[in-house]
Design a protein around this motif. Structure first.
Motif, PDB file in Angstrom:
ATOM      1  N   PHE A 245      65.815  -6.280  10.492  1.00  0.00           N
ATOM      2  CA  PHE A 245      64.132  -5.770  10.717  1.00  0.00           C
ATOM      3  C   PHE A 245      63.427  -7.808  10.689  1.00  0.00           C
ATOM      4  CE2 PHE A 245      60.236  -4.790   9.361  1.00  0.00           C
ATOM      5  CZ  PHE A 245      59.670  -4.442  10.379  1.00  0.00           C
ATOM      6  N   GLU A 264      55.822 -11.551   5.861  1.00  0.00           N
ATOM      7  CA  GLU A 264      56.112 -11.228   4.886  1.00  0.00           C
ATOM      8  C   GLU A 264      55.788 -10.420   4.482  1.00  0.00           C
ATOM      9  OE1 GLU A 264      58.940 -12.044   3.003  1.00  0.00           O
ATOM     10  OE2 GLU A 264      59.256 -13.618   4.120  1.00  0.00           O
ATOM     11  N   ILE A 270      55.969  -2.370   5.193  1.00  0.00           N
ATOM     12  CA  ILE A 270      56.770  -1.636   5.638  1.00  0.00           C
ATOM     13  C   ILE A 270      57.930  -0.972   4.609  1.00  0.00           C
ATOM     14  CG2 ILE A 270      58.333  -0.873   6.955  1.00  0.00           C
ATOM     15  CD1 ILE A 270      57.061  -2.062   9.456  1.00  0.00           C
ATOM     16  N   VAL A 273      55.440   1.291   2.602  1.00  0.00           N
ATOM     17  CA  VAL A 273      55.174   2.470   3.046  1.00  0.00           C
ATOM     18  C   VAL A 273      55.966   3.881   3.911  1.00  0.00           C
ATOM     19  CG1 VAL A 273      54.904   3.708   5.207  1.00  0.00           C
ATOM     20  CG2 VAL A 273      53.388   2.123   4.520  1.00  0.00           C
ATOM     21  N   LEU A 274      57.769   3.331   2.652  1.00  0.00           N
ATOM     22  CA  LEU A 274      59.143   3.243   3.661  1.00  0.00           C
ATOM     23  C   LEU A 274      59.351   4.308   1.743  1.00  0.00           C
ATOM     24  CD1 LEU A 274      61.146   1.469   5.827  1.00  0.00           C
ATOM     25  CD2 LEU A 274      61.763   3.818   5.467  1.00  0.00           C
ATOM     26  N   TYR A 277      57.442   7.793   1.548  1.00  0.00           N
ATOM     27  CA  TYR A 277      57.595   8.582   2.412  1.00  0.00           C
ATOM     28  C   TYR A 277      58.950   9.623   2.483  1.00  0.00           C
ATOM     29  CZ  TYR A 277      52.997   8.653   4.712  1.00  0.00           C
ATOM     30  OH  TYR A 277      51.558   8.849   4.407  1.00  0.00           O
ATOM     31  N   ARG A 278      59.498   8.279   1.927  1.00  0.00           N
ATOM     32  CA  ARG A 278      61.646   8.327   0.995  1.00  0.00           C
ATOM     33  C   ARG A 278      61.606   7.943   0.213  1.00  0.00           C
ATOM     34  NH1 ARG A 278      63.839  11.782   4.879  1.00  0.00           N
ATOM     35  NH2 ARG A 278      65.472  11.168   4.316  1.00  0.00           N
ATOM     36  N   PHE A 282      66.004   5.929   3.854  1.00  0.00           N
ATOM     37  CA  PHE A 282      66.683   6.517   4.807  1.00  0.00           C
ATOM     38  C   PHE A 282      67.618   7.890   5.178  1.00  0.00           C
ATOM     39  CE2 PHE A 282      65.874   2.396   6.496  1.00  0.00           C
ATOM     40  CZ  PHE A 282      64.539   2.890   6.577  1.00  0.00           C
TER      41      PHE A 282
END
Lengths: 289, 364
Positions: A245, A264, A270, A273-274, A277-278, A282
């Motif tokens: 990424f 950066e 991101i 945010v990840l 939500y998680r 993943f």
């Protein structure tokens, strides 16, 4: 093309590092901050042996893994007395000690300048000198480690480490010694990190302490948390995401002067945010305590 | 959740490919006979300020060169963020491997790619590399500007010629090769008159305060304290000397002029050795570059590379061209390279900081 192959090598090396961390953090439930210390120890011991004794790649790696294993075993006697935040602090302290030694013991480690001209591997007559050859070597080693981890995951050892993680007292009532199982996991994890260090040093042929700082330990832990701990697919997804990424962001075509910092910011946002939500990553089984 | 992940993935893919198309278009506009100059600078992290300034200078020079009819080529500058890390540098090298020449900055980045430079034969100017060891690590590496040993020699020479009777102590960064070479350079001069450094104390580049080291040095009562370093540790060391009330002379490097606003009373009274630079050419292009050596380093580096490319733009021709650069006129005066990649600058001058933040030449 060389650039893509280089990324494959780095993915393989980080995959080994993250599986190593997964043993202690994912299965054992202990967040270790010392992975970069063992990664560095592996790289430095390999480099010193390869530079000073013509014993070959396998023997140099072997010595490096032995040293890391021995240090990890001694360290485990101390740090595994702790759990939770105290364990994090104890491993963090070890990380700092190793980094300071690498940075200051100039006669041996070269200090901040590091060690250069580290020999490339030679395996049973096969000179691994080009990038594609190195891709082959690192992918084979990473695949082997993935296999070992997969076997370990559902082996009696893996199950007992997970049992200790879930409920130490209940595990003890089943005659599982938490200390012994966690110590084994810690030593194996350190040896694997050291193996990644050997591969890194022999590939880059130059090492300096900045590659094995606390930031690196945090990065390894981040990969595991983003991918998901306690299983085999999570670390793989984490490595793919965290290595590829930021590289992908280089192609965004942002203005040169601010591109690095903007990347950066995008990267950090991101990740937040990840994690929001998680929280398990993943594909994680556990969230890290 | 799935929707979010897919949206993210699509955004990233579109962004990356869109960016790539834009990037390719930008670079296509330069036209034929393009020379690719790649490089990696610390554009994020603790040394980002230096990197961004280098880049500014490089871009000014790129614009000038690309609009100057005396050059029969155009420069395509491809600068990446090294984060001052060896691992990043190796990764970036693999991206920039098709460059005709490279520009790097800092020991970890330059030293880590030395074997690769030797293998791929790509000439490289290491923008700011204070130590000799890195320059000698590959026949392709050329020094960019300041050497720690040379700076120390200049300071030592000044002490020996002006104050042979005064006692000297040293406050420097620890465990770095350039600091060791600085100490050797200083001792080399002092030993000429049988003089020694009375005491040495060290600090880390990340130190926020160095009071303990300064007090230990002050116990020895030296007449002069020489300070060597960079980043926040260097500023902390100078600040500690002032705060702890050191009354003797402080002699240091050109970094003090760049950082004087971070030191009480604009570092007034502190001596430093420095190359002199005529900023007028740079100021013509960009009014904000006055007294900024980092912009000047970037600017002059690309101009030197362009000079070396006049007789050919293939990597081996550029290397040959750099090694043969003699008495090239720059803002620093006439500079030359030798076959080993060593740069020869005109002698430094001794300056003293003034309360208004300017510096006055004390000895030429």
């Amino acid at each position: 093309m060389t650039y893509v192959l280089h990324q494959l090598i780095m993915i393989s090396i980080y995959l080994i590092l993250v599986y190593a961390t997964n043993l202690v953090t994912g299965l054992g439930g202990l967040m270790t901050m010392a992975q970069a210390a063992f990664y560095g120890m592996g790289a430095y011991v390999y480099a010193l042996v390869a530079l000073n004794m013509p014993v070959g790649f396998v023997a140099s790696c072997g010595i490096s893994l032995l040293v890391a294993g021995l240090v990890a075993w001694i360290l485990s006697k101390v740090v595994l007395r702790f759990r939770g935040e105290t364990f994090v602090l104890a491993t963090l302290a070890f990380q700092m000690i190793v980094f300071t030694i690498l940075d200051n013991w100039e006669g041996v480690t070269g200090g901040s300048y590091g060690l250069s001209e580290i020999p490339r591997p030679s395996l049973f007559g096969w000179e691994v000198s080009t990038v594609p050859e190195y891709v082959l070597l690192s992918v084979i080693v990473a695949a082997l480690i993935t296999g070992v981890f997969w076997v370990m995951l559902n082996s009696p050892f893996g199950l007992s480490v997970r049992a200790v993680r879930d409920n130490e007292r209940a595990a003890e009532s089943l005659r599982i010694s938490p200390q012994k199982q966690l110590s084994r996991a810690f030593v194996i994890s350190s040896v694997l990190a050291s193996l990644a260090g050997c591969l890194f040093a022999s590939y880059v042929t130059y090492i300096d302490p900045t590659s094995f700082s606390l930031t690196e330990s945090i990065f390894i832990l981040c990969i595991l948390l983003v991918g998901g701990s306690g299983n085999i697919i999570g670390p793989f997804l984490g490595v793919l995401f965290m290595i590829l990424f930021p590289e992908g962001l280089r192609f965004l075509g942002l203005p040169d002067e601010s591109a690095a910092n903007l990347r950066e910011i995008v990267y950090g946002t991101i990740l937040i945010v990840l994690m929001y939500y998680r929280p398990n990553g993943f594909k994680g089984i556990y969230s890290v305590k | 959740m799935r929707k979010l992940i897919w949206t993210l993935v699509i955004l990233v893919v579109v962004g990356v490919f869109g960016g790539r198309v834009w990037y390719l278009n930008q670079h296509k506009q330069i036209g034929d006979n393009v020379v690719k100059i790649g490089g990696f600078l610390p554009l994020s992290g603790p040394l980002a300020r230096d990197g961004v300034e280098f880049l500014k200078g490089l871009k000014i020079a790129q614009n000038q060169i690309n609009n100057d009819s005396q050059y029969n080529f155009k420069i395509d500058l491809r600068m990446e963020d090294s984060k001052f890390s060896a691992t990043q540098a190796v990764s970036l090298f693999n991206r920039l491997v098709d460059s005709n020449a490279l520009i790097s900055s800092g020991t970890p980045s330059t030293a880590s790619i030395a074997p690769l430079l030797e293998q791929h034969k790509i000439p490289t100017i290491s923008l700011i590399n204070a130590e000799d060891k890195t320059i000698l690590a590959s026949s392709q590496i050329f020094r960019g500007w300041i050497a720690a040993r040379t700076t120390a020699s200049e300071i030592g020479h000044y002490i020996v010629s002006e104050y042979p009777e005064k006692t000297v102590a040293l406050l420097r960064t620890h465990s770095s090769t350039d600091a060791k070479e600085f100490e050797e350079g200083l001792l080399g001069q002092l030993n000429k008159i049988g003089k020694q450094v009375q005491a040495t104390e060290t600090f880390a580049v990340t130190d926020m305060e160095t009071n303990a080291q300064v007090l230990k040095l002050m116990d020895k009562n030296p007449d002069i304290i020489v300070v060597y370093g960079y980043a926040q540790g260097y500023i902390a060391a100078i600040n500690s000397l002032i705060r702890m009330g050191y009354k003797g002379d402080i002699i240091t490097t050109w970094d003090i002029e760049m950082n004087s606003s971070l030191i009480p009373n604009n570092a007034s009274g502190i001596y430093f050795v420095t190359p002199t630079y005529d900023f007028s050419e740079l100021v013509k292009e960009d009014k904000t570059t006055n007294n900024n050596f980092f912009v000047a380093f970037g600017y002059e580096t690309l101009r030197l590379l362009a000079e070396a490319m006049k007789n050919g733009t293939k990597p081996e021709q550029i290397r040959e061209g750099l090694a043969n650069l003699k008495d090239v006129e720059t803002g620093f005066g006439k500079v030359s390279y030798d076959e080993r990649g060593e740069l020869y600058l005109p002698p430094f001058v001794l300056k003293q900081m003034q309360p208004d933040g300017t510096a006055k030449v004390v000895k030429e």
